[in-house]
Design a protein around this motif. Structure first.
Motif, PDB file in Angstrom:
ATOM      1  N   ARG A  74       0.837  -1.205   0.000  1.00 42.82           N
ATOM      2  CA  ARG A  74       0.000   0.000   0.000  1.00 42.82           C
ATOM      3  C   ARG A  74       0.870   1.252   0.000  1.00 42.82           C
ATOM      4  O   ARG A  74       0.610   2.220  -0.727  1.00 42.82           O
ATOM      5  CB  ARG A  74      -0.918  -0.004   1.221  1.00 42.82           C
ATOM      6  CG  ARG A  74      -1.799   1.235   1.342  1.00 42.82           C
ATOM      7  CD  ARG A  74      -2.486   1.247   2.697  1.00 42.82           C
ATOM      8  NE  ARG A  74      -3.424   0.149   2.831  1.00 42.82           N
ATOM      9  CZ  ARG A  74      -4.697   0.216   2.471  1.00 42.82           C
ATOM     10  NH1 ARG A  74      -5.181   1.328   1.942  1.00 42.82           N
ATOM     11  NH2 ARG A  74      -5.497  -0.819   2.638  1.00 42.82           N
TER      12      ARG A  74
ATOM     13  N   ASN B  55       2.788   2.275  -3.287  1.00 42.55           N
ATOM     14  CA  ASN B  55       2.007   3.132  -4.181  1.00 42.55           C
ATOM     15  C   ASN B  55       2.153   4.596  -3.797  1.00 42.55           C
ATOM     16  O   ASN B  55       2.271   5.476  -4.660  1.00 42.55           O
ATOM     17  CB  ASN B  55       0.529   2.733  -4.135  1.00 42.55           C
ATOM     18  CG  ASN B  55       0.215   1.541  -5.026  1.00 42.55           C
ATOM     19  OD1 ASN B  55       0.987   1.195  -5.915  1.00 42.55           O
ATOM     20  ND2 ASN B  55      -0.913   0.915  -4.792  1.00 42.55           N
TER      21      ASN B  55
ATOM     22  N   TYR C 242       0.520  -1.022  -7.878  1.00 40.36           N
ATOM     23  CA  TYR C 242      -0.245  -2.130  -7.312  1.00 40.36           C
ATOM     24  C   TYR C 242      -1.730  -1.777  -7.240  1.00 40.36           C
ATOM     25  O   TYR C 242      -2.108  -0.741  -6.686  1.00 40.36           O
ATOM     26  CB  TYR C 242       0.273  -2.482  -5.918  1.00 40.36           C
ATOM     27  CG  TYR C 242       1.753  -2.797  -5.913  1.00 40.36           C
ATOM     28  CD1 TYR C 242       2.209  -4.056  -6.256  1.00 40.36           C
ATOM     29  CD2 TYR C 242       2.689  -1.807  -5.592  1.00 40.36           C
ATOM     30  CE1 TYR C 242       3.565  -4.337  -6.275  1.00 40.36           C
ATOM     31  CE2 TYR C 242       4.045  -2.079  -5.598  1.00 40.36           C
ATOM     32  CZ  TYR C 242       4.483  -3.346  -5.947  1.00 40.36           C
ATOM     33  OH  TYR C 242       5.823  -3.622  -5.972  1.00 40.36           O
TER      34      TYR C 242
ATOM     35  N   HIS D 215      -5.719  -2.189  -6.017  1.00 39.84           N
ATOM     36  CA  HIS D 215      -6.354  -2.389  -4.711  1.00 39.84           C
ATOM     37  C   HIS D 215      -7.770  -2.889  -5.000  1.00 39.84           C
ATOM     38  O   HIS D 215      -8.732  -2.133  -4.995  1.00 39.84           O
ATOM     39  CB  HIS D 215      -6.369  -1.087  -3.922  1.00 39.84           C
ATOM     40  CG  HIS D 215      -6.745  -1.273  -2.487  1.00 39.84           C
ATOM     41  ND1 HIS D 215      -6.763  -0.235  -1.574  1.00 39.84           N
ATOM     42  CD2 HIS D 215      -7.125  -2.381  -1.799  1.00 39.84           C
ATOM     43  CE1 HIS D 215      -7.128  -0.702  -0.398  1.00 39.84           C
ATOM     44  NE2 HIS D 215      -7.361  -1.988  -0.508  1.00 39.84           N
TER      45      HIS D 215
ATOM     46  N   ASP E 112      -1.170  -7.017  -5.385  1.00 39.18           N
ATOM     47  CA  ASP E 112      -2.408  -6.296  -5.110  1.00 39.18           C
ATOM     48  C   ASP E 112      -2.430  -5.956  -3.628  1.00 39.18           C
ATOM     49  O   ASP E 112      -2.047  -6.781  -2.782  1.00 39.18           O
ATOM     50  CB  ASP E 112      -3.616  -7.150  -5.491  1.00 39.18           C
ATOM     51  CG  ASP E 112      -4.929  -6.376  -5.424  1.00 39.18           C
ATOM     52  OD1 ASP E 112      -5.447  -6.008  -6.490  1.00 39.18           O
ATOM     53  OD2 ASP E 112      -5.425  -6.142  -4.306  1.00 39.18           O
ATOM     54  N   VAL E 113      -2.863  -4.744  -3.295  1.00 47.89           N
ATOM     55  CA  VAL E 113      -2.874  -4.296  -1.902  1.00 47.89           C
ATOM     56  C   VAL E 113      -3.749  -5.205  -1.050  1.00 47.89           C
ATOM     57  O   VAL E 113      -3.379  -5.590   0.069  1.00 47.89           O
ATOM     58  CB  VAL E 113      -3.361  -2.836  -1.804  1.00 47.89           C
ATOM     59  CG1 VAL E 113      -3.518  -2.417  -0.348  1.00 47.89           C
ATOM     60  CG2 VAL E 113      -2.390  -1.904  -2.529  1.00 47.89           C
ATOM     61  N   THR E 114      -4.917  -5.559  -1.551  1.00 46.12           N
ATOM     62  CA  THR E 114      -5.826  -6.418  -0.791  1.00 46.12           C
ATOM     63  C   THR E 114      -5.170  -7.744  -0.452  1.00 46.12           C
ATOM     64  O   THR E 114      -5.218  -8.200   0.695  1.00 46.12           O
ATOM     65  CB  THR E 114      -7.122  -6.669  -1.586  1.00 46.12           C
ATOM     66  OG1 THR E 114      -7.792  -5.429  -1.797  1.00 46.12           O
ATOM     67  CG2 THR E 114      -8.052  -7.616  -0.837  1.00 46.12           C
TER      68      THR E 114
END
Length: 267
Positions: free
Chosen positions: A63, A66, A78, A80, A240-242
């Motif tokens: 996160r 980014n 990345y 989210h 990916d942030v998630t």
């Protein structure tokens, strides 16, 4: 007046947070301490590749990588993506298979602030009898565990387990400086400790090799004292942030009695 942080100041903050010198970071990132100094002071604009390389060696969360890219004038790298997005169906199915395959033992998946995004029947068994207000809305693993009306009264070694959980959150806050996580910590650390859950004097720990090498969670269910050792897994090289912020926690039975009891409850 609001001052926007520069990529240099952000990188310096992360470097100092990690306790790394400019020289050490330069060696890790195949650069020079002079260049690192110029980047931090704003005398030099780092390339996109350099921002990502420094972020990797500073173990910056996805996160925040980014945020570094944006501060340097580049587009975020990345995505989210919400977990309920159709593109995440394969991930959701994989997590469900993993949790189901672990039954009858408890397992769950939480996000960066310990909200439960998936759980198996082993976890739901432990939550039996919980008050409705704790089960309403998004479940939060820390609230459920430490709330005086939650699992706390059932945990026989609450003082130790509570200390372990709060220390874990403190380490995460120190690394990520997450405001939502800090707010959660302030909330759960202020919960009163139920008198009924004080350390039971004179109780011997259940037999089991696992309980002798790691702090077990000793929790009561329907008159049976169960013992678990917790293991937490995350995804390697997430894009990916998630996904980067998901954690899979499995509770491994720490003694034969726990194994026998959980198997007896299995369909």
């Amino acid at each position: 007046m609001t001052t926007t942080a520069t990529v240099g100041s952000l990188l310096r903050t992360w470097r100092e947070r990690r306790g790394i010198s400019q020289l050490e970071l330069a060696g890790r990132a195949d650069s020079s301490s002079r260049h690192i100094s110029f980047v931090e002071t704003g005398r030099s604009r780092p390339s996109e590749e350099m921002v990502l390389r420094l972020a990797e060696h500073l173990d910056v969360p996805v996160r925040d990588r980014n945020a570094l890219l944006l501060a340097a004038g580049y587009a975020p790298r990345y995505a989210h993506t919400p977990l309920d997005d159709p593109s995440m169906e394969v991930l959701r199915e994989a997590l469900e298979r993993l949790l189901t395959g672990y039954e009858p033992y408890p397992a769950l998946v939480v996000d960066a602030t310990y909200d439960v995004v998936a759980a198996n029947r082993g976890i739901m068994m432990l939550l039996e009898g919980m008050p409705e207000h704790l089960l309403a809305g998004p479940l939060n693993a820390m609230r459920l565990t430490l709330h005086p009306e939650g699992l706390a009264p059932r945990i026989h070694n609450l003082a130790e387990w509570r200390g372990h959980l709060l220390a874990q959150m403190e380490r995460q806050i120190a690394l990520a400086r997450s405001a939502p996580l800090r707010a959660l910590y302030e909330e759960v650390s202020a919960y009163p400790v139920p008198a009924a859950a004080a350390e039971r004097p004179g109780e011997d720990a259940p037999d089991g090799a696992l309980a002798s090498i790691a702090l077990p969670l000793r929790i009561e269910h329907d008159g049976h004292l169960l013992s678990f050792v917790s293991s937490i897994s995350t995804f390697n090289t997430p894009m990916d942030v998630t996904v980067a912020e998901l954690a899979i926690e499995t509770l491994l039975p720490a003694d034969p009695a726990t194994v026998k009891y959980l198997r007896s409850l299995a369909p």
